[in-house]
Motif scaffolding. Structure first.
Motif, PDB file in Angstrom:
ATOM      1  N   MET A 194       0.818  -1.204   0.000  1.00  0.00           N
ATOM      2  CA  MET A 194       0.000   0.000   0.000  1.00  0.00           C
ATOM      3  C   MET A 194       0.855   1.260   0.000  1.00  0.00           C
ATOM      4  N   ASN A 195       2.014   1.238   0.650  1.00  0.00           N
ATOM      5  CA  ASN A 195       2.881   2.423   0.627  1.00  0.00           C
ATOM      6  C   ASN A 195       3.368   2.715  -0.794  1.00  0.00           C
ATOM      7  N   GLN A 196       3.711   1.674  -1.515  1.00  0.00           N
ATOM      8  CA  GLN A 196       4.165   1.871  -2.892  1.00  0.00           C
ATOM      9  C   GLN A 196       3.030   2.383  -3.768  1.00  0.00           C
ATOM     10  N   VAL A 197       1.813   1.891  -3.537  1.00  0.00           N
ATOM     11  CA  VAL A 197       0.666   2.365  -4.317  1.00  0.00           C
ATOM     12  C   VAL A 197       0.394   3.835  -4.032  1.00  0.00           C
ATOM     13  N   ARG A 198       0.496   4.252  -2.740  1.00  0.00           N
ATOM     14  CA  ARG A 198       0.271   5.663  -2.406  1.00  0.00           C
ATOM     15  C   ARG A 198       1.338   6.562  -3.025  1.00  0.00           C
ATOM     16  N   ARG A 199       2.586   6.109  -3.022  1.00  0.00           N
ATOM     17  CA  ARG A 199       3.646   6.925  -3.631  1.00  0.00           C
ATOM     18  C   ARG A 199       3.423   7.073  -5.139  1.00  0.00           C
ATOM     19  N   GLN A 200       3.035   5.991  -5.794  1.00  0.00           N
ATOM     20  CA  GLN A 200       2.772   6.082  -7.227  1.00  0.00           C
ATOM     21  C   GLN A 200       1.612   7.024  -7.520  1.00  0.00           C
ATOM     22  N   HIS A 201       0.579   6.985  -6.665  1.00  0.00           N
ATOM     23  CA  HIS A 201      -0.551   7.889  -6.861  1.00  0.00           C
ATOM     24  C   HIS A 201      -0.131   9.347  -6.658  1.00  0.00           C
ATOM     25  N   MET A 202       0.710   9.609  -5.649  1.00  0.00           N
ATOM     26  CA  MET A 202       1.179  10.976  -5.407  1.00  0.00           C
ATOM     27  C   MET A 202       2.046  11.469  -6.563  1.00  0.00           C
ATOM     28  N   MET A 203       2.865  10.586  -7.138  1.00  0.00           N
ATOM     29  CA  MET A 203       3.693  10.991  -8.275  1.00  0.00           C
ATOM     30  C   MET A 203       2.836  11.306  -9.492  1.00  0.00           C
ATOM     31  N   GLN A 204       1.775  10.532  -9.715  1.00  0.00           N
ATOM     32  CA  GLN A 204       0.889  10.817 -10.843  1.00  0.00           C
ATOM     33  C   GLN A 204       0.121  12.118 -10.640  1.00  0.00           C
ATOM     34  N   GLU A 205      -0.291  12.396  -9.386  1.00  0.00           N
ATOM     35  CA  GLU A 205      -0.990  13.650  -9.118  1.00  0.00           C
ATOM     36  C   GLU A 205      -0.052  14.842  -9.219  1.00  0.00           C
ATOM     37  N   ALA A 206       1.242  14.650  -8.846  1.00  0.00           N
ATOM     38  CA  ALA A 206       2.197  15.761  -8.918  1.00  0.00           C
ATOM     39  C   ALA A 206       2.475  16.169 -10.362  1.00  0.00           C
ATOM     40  N   LYS A 207       2.342  15.235 -11.303  1.00  0.00           N
ATOM     41  CA  LYS A 207       2.566  15.576 -12.712  1.00  0.00           C
ATOM     42  C   LYS A 207       1.496  16.514 -13.249  1.00  0.00           C
ATOM     43  N   LYS A 208       0.340  16.585 -12.586  1.00  0.00           N
ATOM     44  CA  LYS A 208      -0.744  17.452 -13.046  1.00  0.00           C
ATOM     45  C   LYS A 208      -0.529  18.908 -12.651  1.00  0.00           C
ATOM     46  N   ASN A 209       0.418  19.192 -11.729  1.00  0.00           N
ATOM     47  CA  ASN A 209       0.670  20.572 -11.306  1.00  0.00           C
ATOM     48  C   ASN A 209       1.308  21.356 -12.450  1.00  0.00           C
ATOM     49  N   LEU A 210       0.791  22.569 -12.675  1.00  0.00           N
ATOM     50  CA  LEU A 210       1.315  23.416 -13.745  1.00  0.00           C
ATOM     51  C   LEU A 210       2.527  24.207 -13.296  1.00  0.00           C
ATOM     52  N   GLY A 211       2.638  24.495 -12.024  1.00  0.00           N
ATOM     53  CA  GLY A 211       3.765  25.271 -11.522  1.00  0.00           C
ATOM     54  C   GLY A 211       4.216  24.742 -10.178  1.00  0.00           C
ATOM     55  N   LYS A 212       4.964  25.586  -9.460  1.00  0.00           N
ATOM     56  CA  LYS A 212       5.438  25.192  -8.148  1.00  0.00           C
ATOM     57  C   LYS A 212       4.309  25.267  -7.124  1.00  0.00           C
ATOM     58  N   ALA A 213       4.524  24.600  -6.009  1.00  0.00           N
ATOM     59  CA  ALA A 213       3.524  24.606  -4.942  1.00  0.00           C
ATOM     60  C   ALA A 213       3.422  25.990  -4.321  1.00  0.00           C
ATOM     61  N   PHE A 214       2.200  26.401  -3.951  1.00  0.00           N
ATOM     62  CA  PHE A 214       1.975  27.721  -3.372  1.00  0.00           C
ATOM     63  C   PHE A 214       2.440  27.737  -1.923  1.00  0.00           C
ATOM     64  N   LEU A 215       3.286  28.702  -1.585  1.00  0.00           N
ATOM     65  CA  LEU A 215       3.771  28.868  -0.221  1.00  0.00           C
ATOM     66  C   LEU A 215       3.278  30.202   0.298  1.00  0.00           C
ATOM     67  N   PRO A 216       2.475  30.243   1.366  1.00  0.00           N
ATOM     68  CA  PRO A 216       1.980  31.524   1.885  1.00  0.00           C
ATOM     69  C   PRO A 216       3.112  32.319   2.522  1.00  0.00           C
ATOM     70  N   SER A 217       2.878  33.617   2.631  1.00  0.00           N
ATOM     71  CA  SER A 217       3.879  34.488   3.242  1.00  0.00           C
ATOM     72  C   SER A 217       3.953  34.225   4.740  1.00  0.00           C
ATOM     73  N   SER A 218       5.005  34.713   5.346  1.00  0.00           N
ATOM     74  CA  SER A 218       5.223  34.481   6.772  1.00  0.00           C
ATOM     75  C   SER A 218       4.407  35.403   7.654  1.00  0.00           C
ATOM     76  N   GLY A 219       3.456  36.177   7.101  1.00  0.00           N
ATOM     77  CA  GLY A 219       2.599  37.033   7.917  1.00  0.00           C
ATOM     78  C   GLY A 219       3.083  38.472   7.945  1.00  0.00           C
ATOM     79  N   ASP A 220       2.284  39.303   8.651  1.00  0.00           N
ATOM     80  CA  ASP A 220       2.628  40.727   8.747  1.00  0.00           C
ATOM     81  C   ASP A 220       3.858  40.913   9.617  1.00  0.00           C
ATOM     82  N   LYS A 221       4.695  41.845   9.204  1.00  0.00           N
ATOM     83  CA  LYS A 221       5.889  42.178   9.968  1.00  0.00           C
ATOM     84  C   LYS A 221       5.540  43.231  11.012  1.00  0.00           C
ATOM     85  N   LYS A 222       6.110  43.086  12.192  1.00  0.00           N
ATOM     86  CA  LYS A 222       5.904  44.076  13.252  1.00  0.00           C
ATOM     87  C   LYS A 222       7.017  45.112  13.190  1.00  0.00           C
ATOM     88  N   PRO A 223       6.670  46.354  12.818  1.00  0.00           N
ATOM     89  CA  PRO A 223       7.725  47.375  12.694  1.00  0.00           C
ATOM     90  C   PRO A 223       8.166  47.891  14.050  1.00  0.00           C
TER      91      PRO A 223
END
Length: 251
Positions: free
Chosen positions: A81-110
């Motif tokens: 089952m671990n190998q099946v999950r990894r193969q499924h994740m690799m197939q889903e990752a091929k559908k991404n058009l760009g890099k993964a979205f990373l949110p900003s670290s939040g508002d800076k306190k001046p």
């Protein structure tokens, strides 16, 4: 002249149908027993094809779906089952058009007092402010009340007896018990009386002296005389010899 029917045919009288009525159960088919029916009749007619030799069991890889032999242990799963999950994740990752979205670290306190404009003022906001405001409003509301709510004698009452301890009148203020401070020292009783010397056994006077009283044997003249009658209980019935019943009857 009636002729004999051919094999599997009908007689002339059966064909004419004179002096007969159609049956209600069957149309005239002859009964054929199921035991007389030939089994696989086509196998005994026309030409037959017989393959040569008998089949034997084979364990070649051509009889399996996998191109290579896969080990099989007792209790082992057919799929990882671990190998099946990894193969499924690799197939889903091929559908991404760009890099993964990373949110900003939040508002800076001046830092304070380093901007061009004026620093915003900060108003204190207490944590229990709503609770304190509600408490003050409730106290002011009870202070403006005058007596208990007005009720007529005809207002609906409960079916069971009312609670005798319930009252709508305002309770009197709680009386604080004043603790009186002790003015003097605590009373301490004196120690119990001591036994005086000379073995007085706790008495005011000396212990009385013991008078000598030696043992004296009573004399004969002090014994009670014969004139005084002594009580003797009366005697009971005397027993007498009785002869045995066996002795009387057996001689």
């Amino acid at each position: 002249e009636a002729t004999m029917p051919a094999e599997g045919g009908k007689t002339d009288m059966e064909r004419i149908g004179l002096f007969s009525e159609m049956e209600y159960i069957t149309v005239g088919d002859k009964y054929v027993s199921r035991f007389d029916r030939p089994f696989n009749e086509a196998a005994s007619k026309n030409k037959q094809m017989l393959p040569g030799g008998s089949k034997e069991m084979s364990d070649l890889q051509a009889g399996y779906f996998d191109p290579h032999f896969v080990r099989i242990f007792e209790g082992e799963g057919y799929v990882n089952m671990n190998q099946v999950r990894r193969q499924h994740m690799m197939q889903e990752a091929k559908k991404n058009l760009g890099k993964a979205f990373l949110p900003s670290s939040g508002d800076k306190k001046p830092y304070a007092n380093i901007t061009i404009g004026k620093q915003f003022s900060h108003s204190a906001d207490f944590y229990d402010a709503p609770k304190e405001n509600y408490k003050k409003e409730n106290e002011e509301h009870h202070r403006l009340l005058k007596g208990t709510p007005f009720k007529l004698n005809l207002y609906p009452r409960e079916y069971f007896d009312p609670n005798p301890y319930f009252t709508e009148n305002p309770l009197p203020p709680i009386k604080k018990i004043e603790k009186k401070e002790p003015t003097g020292q605590h009373f301490k009783p004196s120690s119990p009386g001591k036994k005086a010397g000379g073995m007085k056994a706790g008495t005011f006077e000396p212990y009385p002296a013991h008078s000598a009283d030696p043992y004296v044997v009573k004399l004969e003249n002090q014994i009670v005389g014969k004139a005084v009658k002594i009580f003797h209980p009366p005697g009971g019935p005397k027993s007498r010899p009785v002869e045995s019943i066996m002795t009387l009857n057996v001689r």
